[in-house]
Each structure stands twice: as C-alpha cells, then as structure tokens.
Design a protein around this motif. Structure first.
Motif, PDB file in Angstrom:
ATOM      1  N   TYR A 110       2.178  -4.855  -6.202  1.00  0.00           N
ATOM      2  CA  TYR A 110       2.633  -5.533  -7.401  1.00  0.00           C
ATOM      3  C   TYR A 110       1.877  -5.161  -8.673  1.00  0.00           C
ATOM      4  O   TYR A 110       2.396  -5.321  -9.767  1.00  0.00           O
ATOM      5  CB  TYR A 110       2.542  -7.055  -7.216  1.00  0.00           C
ATOM      6  N   GLY A 111       0.649  -4.725  -8.584  1.00  0.00           N
ATOM      7  CA  GLY A 111      -0.122  -4.454  -9.793  1.00  0.00           C
ATOM      8  C   GLY A 111      -0.665  -5.739 -10.389  1.00  0.00           C
ATOM      9  O   GLY A 111      -0.994  -6.689  -9.686  1.00  0.00           O
ATOM     10  N   ARG A 112      -0.719  -5.789 -11.722  1.00  0.00           N
ATOM     11  CA  ARG A 112      -1.325  -6.955 -12.392  1.00  0.00           C
ATOM     12  C   ARG A 112      -0.430  -8.183 -12.356  1.00  0.00           C
ATOM     13  O   ARG A 112      -0.906  -9.306 -12.274  1.00  0.00           O
ATOM     14  CB  ARG A 112      -1.650  -6.601 -13.837  1.00  0.00           C
ATOM     15  N   ILE A 113       0.868  -7.990 -12.480  1.00  0.00           N
ATOM     16  CA  ILE A 113       1.794  -9.126 -12.467  1.00  0.00           C
ATOM     17  C   ILE A 113       2.344  -9.240 -11.056  1.00  0.00           C
ATOM     18  O   ILE A 113       3.111  -8.404 -10.596  1.00  0.00           O
ATOM     19  CB  ILE A 113       2.926  -8.910 -13.482  1.00  0.00           C
ATOM     20  N   ARG A 114       1.942 -10.310 -10.368  1.00  0.00           N
ATOM     21  CA  ARG A 114       2.328 -10.450  -8.963  1.00  0.00           C
ATOM     22  C   ARG A 114       2.597 -11.909  -8.641  1.00  0.00           C
ATOM     23  O   ARG A 114       2.069 -12.809  -9.290  1.00  0.00           O
ATOM     24  CB  ARG A 114       1.239  -9.895  -8.069  1.00  0.00           C
ATOM     25  N   PRO A 115       3.382 -12.162  -7.616  1.00  0.00           N
ATOM     26  CA  PRO A 115       3.628 -13.539  -7.193  1.00  0.00           C
ATOM     27  C   PRO A 115       2.369 -14.152  -6.563  1.00  0.00           C
ATOM     28  O   PRO A 115       1.419 -13.449  -6.219  1.00  0.00           O
ATOM     29  CB  PRO A 115       4.753 -13.407  -6.160  1.00  0.00           C
ATOM     30  N   GLN A 116       2.403 -15.449  -6.410  1.00  0.00           N
ATOM     31  CA  GLN A 116       1.300 -16.146  -5.765  1.00  0.00           C
ATOM     32  C   GLN A 116       1.156 -15.667  -4.316  1.00  0.00           C
ATOM     33  O   GLN A 116       2.089 -15.116  -3.725  1.00  0.00           O
ATOM     34  CB  GLN A 116       1.531 -17.667  -5.794  1.00  0.00           C
ATOM     35  N   TYR A 117       0.004 -15.917  -3.735  1.00  0.00           N
ATOM     36  CA  TYR A 117      -0.314 -15.425  -2.396  1.00  0.00           C
ATOM     37  C   TYR A 117       0.703 -15.890  -1.363  1.00  0.00           C
ATOM     38  O   TYR A 117       1.163 -15.112  -0.528  1.00  0.00           O
ATOM     39  CB  TYR A 117      -1.730 -15.865  -2.028  1.00  0.00           C
ATOM     40  N   ALA A 118       1.091 -17.175  -1.415  1.00  0.00           N
ATOM     41  CA  ALA A 118       2.051 -17.703  -0.430  1.00  0.00           C
ATOM     42  C   ALA A 118       3.376 -16.953  -0.507  1.00  0.00           C
ATOM     43  O   ALA A 118       3.994 -16.645   0.512  1.00  0.00           O
ATOM     44  CB  ALA A 118       2.254 -19.198  -0.659  1.00  0.00           C
ATOM     45  N   GLU A 119       3.805 -16.644  -1.738  1.00  0.00           N
ATOM     46  CA  GLU A 119       5.044 -15.887  -1.921  1.00  0.00           C
ATOM     47  C   GLU A 119       4.902 -14.456  -1.396  1.00  0.00           C
ATOM     48  O   GLU A 119       5.810 -13.911  -0.775  1.00  0.00           O
ATOM     49  CB  GLU A 119       5.427 -15.861  -3.402  1.00  0.00           C
ATOM     50  N   ARG A 120       3.742 -13.853  -1.617  1.00  0.00           N
ATOM     51  CA  ARG A 120       3.507 -12.495  -1.121  1.00  0.00           C
ATOM     52  C   ARG A 120       3.538 -12.457   0.407  1.00  0.00           C
ATOM     53  O   ARG A 120       3.969 -11.476   0.998  1.00  0.00           O
ATOM     54  CB  ARG A 120       2.166 -11.949  -1.625  1.00  0.00           C
TER      55      ARG A 120
END
Length: 122
Positions: A110-120
């Motif tokens: 994702y790089g710098r803009i990424r979903p929260q850990y649970a979503e990942r």
C-alpha cells in the motif's frame, strides 16, 4: 589488449583473475558482439547474469528477475505455511514478534496511504 593489461596488472599485484568466472553481457539490440579474451582464454558470452542478487538480461527486461523473486517467495511462503502448524508459538513475546512482522509485511503493497491493520488482514 586492455583486458590483457588488466590481467597482467592483477598478476603483478598477486590478484590473479579467474577467467572461468568472467563473463560478457551485451546490452541492447544494436550492440556489436565481439569475442573477448584474457590471456588467450575466451570470455563466455551470456544472455543474462546474476549480479548482487539482480538478474540482468541483454534486452534489459525484468521478467527473469521477477520470475526468480516469485519462485523464492513461493518457496518461503510454503515453508512459513508448513512450519506454522509445526511451531505454533506459546509465549506472548514470540506471538508479538510474529504479529509485528505481519503488520510490517501487510504495509508493503500500500505505501504511505493504507487501510487499517484489521482491514489489511481481511
């Protein structure tokens, strides 16, 4: 002649070249192909070579490098999947170490803009 001069210099400084480990890679379609020699030994011509972990090809394609990386990743993924059933961690500190690694690895795509850990994880 330049290669022979380099080989002579290396021998004078007691750093002999191993010609069997020397290769030539011709990059680009219009690059003339010459036979190179060191002390009358022909340097082998290659279409691709591995240098510092990167596969370089004569057409500068990344396909061979990517194939190598994917193969290594598949092997490691299988080992992790197999080993997980063998060594399920018991200690909390071991679980925390594995969780921290998983958090870091799931950030990579994702790089710098990424979903929260649970979503990942989903």
């Amino acid at each position: 002649r330049d290669l022979d001069n380099i080989a002579t210099w290396c021998e004078e400084w007691m750093l002999p070249l191993n010609v069997k480990k020397c290769n030539s890679l011709y990059i680009g379609p219009n690059n003339p192909v010459y036979l190179y020699h060191i002390n009358r030994d022909v340097i082998v011509k290659l279409n691709s070579c591995l240098d510092l972990g990167v596969v370089m090809t004569s057409d500068l394609s990344w396909s061979a490098h990517i194939s190598r990386i994917v193969k290594k990743a598949n092997i490691l993924t299988f080992l992790i999947k197999f080993a997980n059933s063998v060594w399920t961690p018991v200690l909390q500190r071991d679980k925390d170490l594995l969780e921290a690694l998983q958090r870091w690895v799931t950030r990579i795509p994702y790089g710098r803009i990424r979903p929260q850990y649970a979503e990942r994880l989903r």
